[in-house]
Design a protein around this motif. Structure first.
Motif, PDB file in Angstrom:
ATOM      1  N   GLU A  40      -8.381 144.559  48.777  1.00 50.50           N
ATOM      2  CA  GLU A  40      -9.003 145.019  47.532  1.00 50.50           C
ATOM      3  C   GLU A  40      -7.994 145.290  46.413  1.00 50.50           C
ATOM      4  OE1 GLU A  40     -12.325 145.591  46.742  1.00 50.50           O
ATOM      5  OE2 GLU A  40     -12.969 144.712  48.620  1.00 50.50           O
ATOM      6  N   SER A  41      -6.737 145.607  46.795  1.00 48.55           N
ATOM      7  CA  SER A  41      -5.721 145.895  45.774  1.00 48.55           C
ATOM      8  C   SER A  41      -4.965 144.639  45.328  1.00 48.55           C
ATOM      9  CB  SER A  41      -4.728 146.946  46.297  1.00 48.55           C
ATOM     10  OG  SER A  41      -3.961 146.415  47.367  1.00 48.55           O
ATOM     11  N   GLY A  42      -5.312 143.498  45.901  1.00 48.58           N
ATOM     12  CA  GLY A  42      -4.673 142.243  45.500  1.00 48.58           C
ATOM     13  C   GLY A  42      -3.467 141.845  46.336  1.00 48.58           C
ATOM     14  N   GLU A  43      -3.156 142.631  47.366  1.00 47.18           N
ATOM     15  CA  GLU A  43      -2.026 142.314  48.241  1.00 47.18           C
ATOM     16  C   GLU A  43      -2.436 141.252  49.261  1.00 47.18           C
ATOM     17  OE1 GLU A  43       1.155 143.631  48.028  1.00 47.18           O
ATOM     18  OE2 GLU A  43       0.396 144.569  46.184  1.00 47.18           O
ATOM     19  N   VAL A  44      -1.515 140.341  49.570  1.00 46.89           N
ATOM     20  CA  VAL A  44      -1.779 139.319  50.583  1.00 46.89           C
ATOM     21  C   VAL A  44      -1.794 139.987  51.954  1.00 46.89           C
ATOM     22  CG1 VAL A  44      -0.940 137.203  51.678  1.00 46.89           C
ATOM     23  CG2 VAL A  44      -0.713 137.490  49.208  1.00 46.89           C
ATOM     24  N   ILE A  45      -2.900 139.827  52.692  1.00 47.19           N
ATOM     25  CA  ILE A  45      -2.973 140.405  54.041  1.00 47.19           C
ATOM     26  C   ILE A  45      -2.887 139.332  55.120  1.00 47.19           C
ATOM     27  CG2 ILE A  45      -4.133 142.536  53.393  1.00 47.19           C
ATOM     28  CD1 ILE A  45      -6.780 141.215  54.292  1.00 47.19           C
ATOM     29  N   TYR A  46      -3.044 138.068  54.735  1.00 46.70           N
ATOM     30  CA  TYR A  46      -2.819 136.969  55.674  1.00 46.70           C
ATOM     31  C   TYR A  46      -2.437 135.738  54.869  1.00 46.70           C
ATOM     32  CZ  TYR A  46      -3.369 133.429  59.275  1.00 46.70           C
ATOM     33  OH  TYR A  46      -3.139 132.394  60.142  1.00 46.70           O
ATOM     34  N   ASN A  47      -1.401 135.078  55.370  1.00 52.40           N
ATOM     35  CA  ASN A  47      -0.945 133.829  54.770  1.00 52.40           C
ATOM     36  C   ASN A  47      -0.655 132.897  55.926  1.00 52.40           C
ATOM     37  OD1 ASN A  47       0.160 131.764  53.304  1.00 52.40           O
ATOM     38  ND2 ASN A  47       1.847 132.962  52.458  1.00 52.40           N
ATOM     39  N   GLY A  48      -1.464 131.858  56.072  1.00 54.38           N
ATOM     40  CA  GLY A  48      -1.228 130.971  57.197  1.00 54.38           C
ATOM     41  C   GLY A  48      -2.340 129.966  57.402  1.00 54.38           C
ATOM     42  N   ALA A  49      -2.424 129.511  58.629  1.00 55.33           N
ATOM     43  CA  ALA A  49      -3.335 128.428  58.991  1.00 55.33           C
ATOM     44  C   ALA A  49      -4.694 128.961  59.443  1.00 55.33           C
ATOM     45  CB  ALA A  49      -2.718 127.585  60.106  1.00 55.33           C
ATOM     46  N   TYR A  50      -5.707 128.141  59.170  1.00 54.09           N
ATOM     47  CA  TYR A  50      -7.085 128.429  59.568  1.00 54.09           C
ATOM     48  C   TYR A  50      -7.670 127.205  60.253  1.00 54.09           C
ATOM     49  CZ  TYR A  50      -7.071 132.332  56.262  1.00 54.09           C
ATOM     50  OH  TYR A  50      -6.794 133.485  55.597  1.00 54.09           O
ATOM     51  N   LYS A  51      -8.624 127.467  61.126  1.00 52.94           N
ATOM     52  CA  LYS A  51      -9.400 126.399  61.745  1.00 52.94           C
ATOM     53  C   LYS A  51     -10.803 126.947  61.976  1.00 52.94           C
ATOM     54  CE  LYS A  51      -9.265 123.078  65.542  1.00 52.94           C
ATOM     55  NZ  LYS A  51      -8.551 122.665  66.748  1.00 52.94           N
ATOM     56  N   LYS A  52     -11.802 126.230  61.531  1.00 57.23           N
ATOM     57  CA  LYS A  52     -13.200 126.635  61.698  1.00 57.23           C
ATOM     58  C   LYS A  52     -13.456 128.056  61.211  1.00 57.23           C
ATOM     59  CE  LYS A  52     -14.068 123.451  65.482  1.00 57.23           C
ATOM     60  NZ  LYS A  52     -14.489 123.288  66.861  1.00 57.23           N
ATOM     61  N   GLY A  53     -12.815 128.433  60.098  1.00 51.86           N
ATOM     62  CA  GLY A  53     -13.048 129.738  59.481  1.00 51.86           C
ATOM     63  C   GLY A  53     -12.278 130.896  60.072  1.00 51.86           C
ATOM     64  N   GLN A  54     -11.432 130.641  61.065  1.00 53.22           N
ATOM     65  CA  GLN A  54     -10.682 131.717  61.703  1.00 53.22           C
ATOM     66  C   GLN A  54      -9.179 131.470  61.587  1.00 53.22           C
ATOM     67  OE1 GLN A  54     -12.355 131.477  65.696  1.00 53.22           O
ATOM     68  NE2 GLN A  54     -13.581 133.288  65.263  1.00 53.22           N
ATOM     69  N   ARG A  55      -8.426 132.549  61.637  1.00 50.73           N
ATOM     70  CA  ARG A  55      -6.973 132.422  61.666  1.00 50.73           C
ATOM     71  C   ARG A  55      -6.605 131.638  62.918  1.00 50.73           C
ATOM     72  NH1 ARG A  55      -5.454 138.724  60.230  1.00 50.73           N
ATOM     73  NH2 ARG A  55      -6.329 138.678  58.108  1.00 50.73           N
ATOM     74  N   SER A  56      -5.927 130.526  62.723  1.00 49.23           N
ATOM     75  CA  SER A  56      -5.604 129.667  63.861  1.00 49.23           C
ATOM     76  C   SER A  56      -4.402 128.814  63.506  1.00 49.23           C
ATOM     77  CB  SER A  56      -6.808 128.784  64.192  1.00 49.23           C
ATOM     78  OG  SER A  56      -6.831 128.445  65.549  1.00 49.23           O
ATOM     79  N   GLY A  57      -3.295 129.037  64.216  1.00 47.16           N
ATOM     80  CA  GLY A  57      -2.041 128.360  63.924  1.00 47.16           C
ATOM     81  C   GLY A  57      -1.008 129.367  63.458  1.00 47.16           C
ATOM     82  N   GLN A  58       0.033 128.893  62.822  1.00 46.91           N
ATOM     83  CA  GLN A  58       1.116 129.764  62.352  1.00 46.91           C
ATOM     84  C   GLN A  58       0.632 130.608  61.186  1.00 46.91           C
ATOM     85  OE1 GLN A  58       4.126 129.841  63.948  1.00 46.91           O
ATOM     86  NE2 GLN A  58       4.681 131.586  62.672  1.00 46.91           N
ATOM     87  N   GLY A  59       0.934 131.922  61.251  1.00 49.82           N
ATOM     88  CA  GLY A  59       0.517 132.802  60.166  1.00 49.82           C
ATOM     89  C   GLY A  59       1.291 134.097  60.129  1.00 49.82           C
ATOM     90  N   ARG A  60       1.053 134.833  59.056  1.00 48.60           N
ATOM     91  CA  ARG A  60       1.692 136.138  58.829  1.00 48.60           C
ATOM     92  C   ARG A  60       0.610 137.088  58.334  1.00 48.60           C
ATOM     93  NH1 ARG A  60       7.088 137.893  57.630  1.00 48.60           N
ATOM     94  NH2 ARG A  60       7.071 139.708  56.267  1.00 48.60           N
ATOM     95  N   ALA A  61       0.334 138.136  59.117  1.00 49.88           N
ATOM     96  CA  ALA A  61      -0.719 139.098  58.786  1.00 49.88           C
ATOM     97  C   ALA A  61      -0.125 140.480  58.579  1.00 49.88           C
ATOM     98  CB  ALA A  61      -1.753 139.152  59.908  1.00 49.88           C
ATOM     99  N   THR A  62      -0.564 141.155  57.527  1.00 50.39           N
ATOM    100  CA  THR A  62      -0.142 142.531  57.255  1.00 50.39           C
ATOM    101  C   THR A  62      -1.264 143.464  57.673  1.00 50.39           C
ATOM    102  OG1 THR A  62       1.193 141.787  55.391  1.00 50.39           O
ATOM    103  CG2 THR A  62       0.665 144.133  55.486  1.00 50.39           C
ATOM    104  N   MET A  63      -0.917 144.435  58.520  1.00 44.89           N
ATOM    105  CA  MET A  63      -1.899 145.382  59.026  1.00 44.89           C
ATOM    106  C   MET A  63      -2.078 146.521  58.020  1.00 44.89           C
ATOM    107  SD  MET A  63      -1.956 143.436  61.496  1.00 44.89           S
ATOM    108  CE  MET A  63      -3.186 144.020  62.605  1.00 44.89           C
ATOM    109  N   GLU A  64      -3.117 147.342  58.205  1.00 44.12           N
ATOM    110  CA  GLU A  64      -3.400 148.454  57.297  1.00 44.12           C
ATOM    111  C   GLU A  64      -2.246 149.450  57.221  1.00 44.12           C
ATOM    112  OE1 GLU A  64      -7.189 150.348  57.787  1.00 44.12           O
ATOM    113  OE2 GLU A  64      -8.224 148.428  57.896  1.00 44.12           O
ATOM    114  N   ASN A  65      -1.487 149.611  58.308  1.00 40.41           N
ATOM    115  CA  ASN A  65      -0.369 150.557  58.336  1.00 40.41           C
ATOM    116  C   ASN A  65       0.912 149.965  57.747  1.00 40.41           C
ATOM    117  OD1 ASN A  65       0.530 148.816  60.315  1.00 40.41           O
ATOM    118  ND2 ASN A  65       0.351 150.286  61.994  1.00 40.41           N
TER     119      ASN A  65
END
Length: 109
Positions: A40-65
């Protein structure tokens, strides 16, 4: 992207109000290929690959903490080799994961 019979294919941007929430490629109305999710604040929380609408493949996810998971995802879960970083970018853990749980080769630094 293009719409044919209410099905979207191609590069898109999704907004919630005026806030960008996703940008990337869709195939058959689902995220496919590379893309980015935003909070909601505009920060990237996931940058990576998707398949069939889900995170799938190489990626980088930022958690709430603020911690970051970098590695392989399958069906939206960490699955395969991954690294966990603190919010300052310091490597905390390197392990092999299955369904978001470390299963082997754990190295705590």
């Amino acid at each position: 992207g293009s719409f044919v019979n209410d099905i979207c294919d191609g590069l898109v941007q999704f907004f919630k109000g005026e806030k960008l929430m996703f940008e990337g490629k869709l195939s058959q109305n689902k995220a496919y290929g590379t893309g980015k999710e935003y909070d909601e604040s505009g920060e990237v929380i996931y940058n990576g690959a998707y398949k069939k609408g889900q995170r799938s493949g190489q990626g980088r996810a930022t958690m709430e903490n603020g911690m970051v998971v970098e590695g392989l995802f399958r069906k939206g879960e960490v699955c395969g080799p991954a690294k966990i970083f603190d919010k300052y970018g310091n490597l905390l853990l390197s392990a092999v994961y299955s369904k978001n749980h470390a299963i082997g080769e754990i190295k705590t630094l």
